[in-house]
Scaffold this motif. Structure first.
Motif, PDB file in Angstrom:
ATOM      1  N   THR A  82       0.669  -1.179  -0.076  1.00 35.68           N
ATOM      2  CA  THR A  82      -0.154  -0.219   0.011  1.00 35.68           C
ATOM      3  C   THR A  82       0.785   1.160  -0.107  1.00 35.68           C
ATOM      4  O   THR A  82      -0.064   2.548   0.081  1.00 35.68           O
ATOM      5  N   ASN A  83       1.826   1.478  -0.370  1.00 36.10           N
ATOM      6  CA  ASN A  83       3.151   2.484  -0.057  1.00 36.10           C
ATOM      7  C   ASN A  83       2.869   3.386  -1.274  1.00 36.10           C
ATOM      8  O   ASN A  83       2.275   2.760  -2.211  1.00 36.10           O
ATOM      9  N   MET A  84       2.380   4.556  -1.147  1.00 34.10           N
ATOM     10  CA  MET A  84       2.626   4.893  -2.067  1.00 34.10           C
ATOM     11  C   MET A  84       2.902   6.585  -1.615  1.00 34.10           C
ATOM     12  O   MET A  84       3.464   7.551  -0.582  1.00 34.10           O
ATOM     13  N   ASN A  85       2.811   7.240  -2.227  1.00 34.18           N
ATOM     14  CA  ASN A  85       2.874   9.396  -2.348  1.00 34.18           C
ATOM     15  C   ASN A  85       1.200  10.082  -1.572  1.00 34.18           C
ATOM     16  O   ASN A  85       0.603   9.724  -2.432  1.00 34.18           O
ATOM     17  N   CYS A  86       1.885  10.912  -1.259  1.00 28.28           N
ATOM     18  CA  CYS A  86       0.975  11.574  -0.060  1.00 28.28           C
ATOM     19  C   CYS A  86       1.077  12.776   0.029  1.00 28.28           C
ATOM     20  O   CYS A  86       1.821  13.201   0.194  1.00 28.28           O
ATOM     21  N   TYR A  87       0.781  13.515  -1.231  1.00 27.27           N
ATOM     22  CA  TYR A  87       1.026  15.279  -1.385  1.00 27.27           C
ATOM     23  C   TYR A  87       0.261  16.094  -1.137  1.00 27.27           C
ATOM     24  O   TYR A  87      -1.082  15.953  -0.720  1.00 27.27           O
ATOM     25  N   PHE A  88       0.064  16.739   0.192  1.00 22.64           N
ATOM     26  CA  PHE A  88      -0.703  17.865   0.770  1.00 22.64           C
ATOM     27  C   PHE A  88      -0.502  18.989   0.318  1.00 22.64           C
ATOM     28  O   PHE A  88       0.536  19.488  -0.133  1.00 22.64           O
ATOM     29  N   VAL A  89      -2.044  19.850  -0.500  1.00 22.94           N
ATOM     30  CA  VAL A  89      -1.578  20.722  -1.440  1.00 22.94           C
ATOM     31  C   VAL A  89      -2.726  22.175   0.025  1.00 22.94           C
ATOM     32  O   VAL A  89      -3.459  21.478  -0.487  1.00 22.94           O
ATOM     33  N   LEU A  90      -2.479  22.970  -0.043  1.00 22.41           N
ATOM     34  CA  LEU A  90      -2.924  24.127   1.276  1.00 22.41           C
ATOM     35  C   LEU A  90      -2.614  25.619   1.041  1.00 22.41           C
ATOM     36  O   LEU A  90      -1.535  26.140   0.005  1.00 22.41           O
ATOM     37  N   ASP A  91      -4.535  25.886   0.662  1.00 26.27           N
ATOM     38  CA  ASP A  91      -4.534  26.916   0.527  1.00 26.27           C
ATOM     39  C   ASP A  91      -4.024  27.822   1.593  1.00 26.27           C
ATOM     40  O   ASP A  91      -4.524  27.996   2.851  1.00 26.27           O
ATOM     41  N   THR A  92      -3.675  28.897   2.039  1.00 22.12           N
ATOM     42  CA  THR A  92      -2.749  29.748   3.424  1.00 22.12           C
ATOM     43  C   THR A  92      -2.881  31.460   2.896  1.00 22.12           C
ATOM     44  O   THR A  92      -2.041  31.690   2.913  1.00 22.12           O
ATOM     45  N   SER A  93      -4.041  31.422   1.890  1.00 19.26           N
ATOM     46  CA  SER A  93      -4.166  32.799   1.342  1.00 19.26           C
ATOM     47  C   SER A  93      -4.864  33.686   3.042  1.00 19.26           C
ATOM     48  O   SER A  93      -5.193  32.895   3.953  1.00 19.26           O
ATOM     49  N   ALA A  94      -5.431  34.830   2.616  1.00 20.39           N
ATOM     50  CA  ALA A  94      -5.638  36.073   3.361  1.00 20.39           C
ATOM     51  C   ALA A  94      -6.904  34.621   3.976  1.00 20.39           C
ATOM     52  O   ALA A  94      -7.626  35.374   5.793  1.00 20.39           O
TER      53      ALA A  94
END
Length: 302
Positions: A82-94
């Motif tokens: 089950t190993n895979m890549n997990c990418y977190f994309v986070l919006d930090t706008s005002a």
């Protein structure tokens, strides 16, 4: 003082824990406490979860006890497969700075709690994790990896985040695509305000190479029902506009517009084959962990 399993996933309790490493461990431990775990398969093969049996799979992984009790076919999933890549994309706008009176923290802080807990869970599942945080520029970037201390590097990057600027979704997400080299899952976290037309198209790009995307929308309760009962001045934190109005007179029109926005967003994401989860910053973090766990299990069974 004894803390219940439910309290361990309460955002008010988690927000009070200033140490992100401790916070994420506490939440994941609370979540995992209710999930069956076994270590009986042999060296290097840790049992993680169940998934629906697919025709043609090796029958030695079929759980015969579950079959006998429920007449349903479930396959045991082990860490090695089950190993895979997990990418977190986070919006930090005002706009992510907002915190209403009913919330224990801002939308960005809540988003970081959710991301930290999922990252902790993903790492325990054997996945490689990485982080990409932006508004009108790139604020933090941690390349995916599974080495010792990777989760801590991501948590330290989250601690440094401050909400600012206008969300430049198109330019920043297209830039991030260059970092997205191998198959995996993108966990996109944002309030998605005014992004109903552009975000579904952009997130669809992460479906390349048979990869998956889970979009988590973070809202404050105030943004859903305008609870104020007196003349209020509303500020647009990203473009510095403002409107002064009596909420009671504007509420019906506002709720209709918000409903239209959410419906268009959900429809667009569904058409782009992007999973969607809406969270209010008072919701139990267990909801997001369960959604990720379910999403991950279905991804592995495809």
């Amino acid at each position: 003082m004894t803390v219940s399993q439910q309290d361990l996933l309460d955002p008010a309790y988690l927000a009070s824990l200033k140490d992100f490493q401790l916070m994420s461990r506490v939440a994941v431990d609370g979540f995992m406490a209710g999930i069956h775990h076994s270590h009986s398969h042999g060296a290097g093969m840790e049992f993680l979860q169940y998934r629906n049996y697919s025709q043609g799979e090796d029958l030695k992984y079929l759980d015969w006890k579950v079959l006998a009790k429920s007449d349903k076919l479930y396959t045991k999933v082990y860490q090695e497969e089950t190993n895979m890549n997990c990418y977190f994309v986070l919006d930090t706008s005002a706009s992510m700075h907002y915190q209403g009176s009913r919330s224990a923290c801002s939308k960005l802080h809540y988003a970081c709690i959710v991301a930290a807990c999922i990252a902790q869970l993903a790492s325990r599942q054997g996945d490689n994790v990485g982080l990409f945080a932006y508004s009108d520029e790139l604020h933090e970037s941690v390349e995916t990896g599974g080495r010792l201390g990777q989760v801590d590097r991501i948590l330290q990057a989250m601690i440094r985040l401050r909400p600012s600027g206008e969300a430049q979704h198109e330019s920043m997400l297209r830039s991030f695509l260059h970092h997205f080299k191998t198959r995996g899952t993108v966990i996109y976290i944002s309030d998605m305000l005014e992004g109903e037309d552009v975000l579904p198209k952009l997130l669809r790009n992460f479906r390349i190479n048979k990869s998956d995307c889970l979009a988590i929308q973070i809202l404050d309760s105030d943004e859903l029902d305008l609870p104020q009962n007196r003349v209020t001045r509303y500020l647009d934190s990203e473009v510095e506009g403002e409107v002064t109005t009596y909420p009671e007179t504007a509420r019906a029109d506002y709720e209709e517009r918000m409903g239209t926005f959410l419906e268009r967003l959900k429809k667009g994401l569904a058409q782009s084959q992007v999973d969607f989860l809406q969270l209010v910053s008072t919701d139990s973090v267990g909801v997001s962990l369960a959604k990720y766990f379910d999403h991950r299990g279905r991804t592995r069974s495809c």
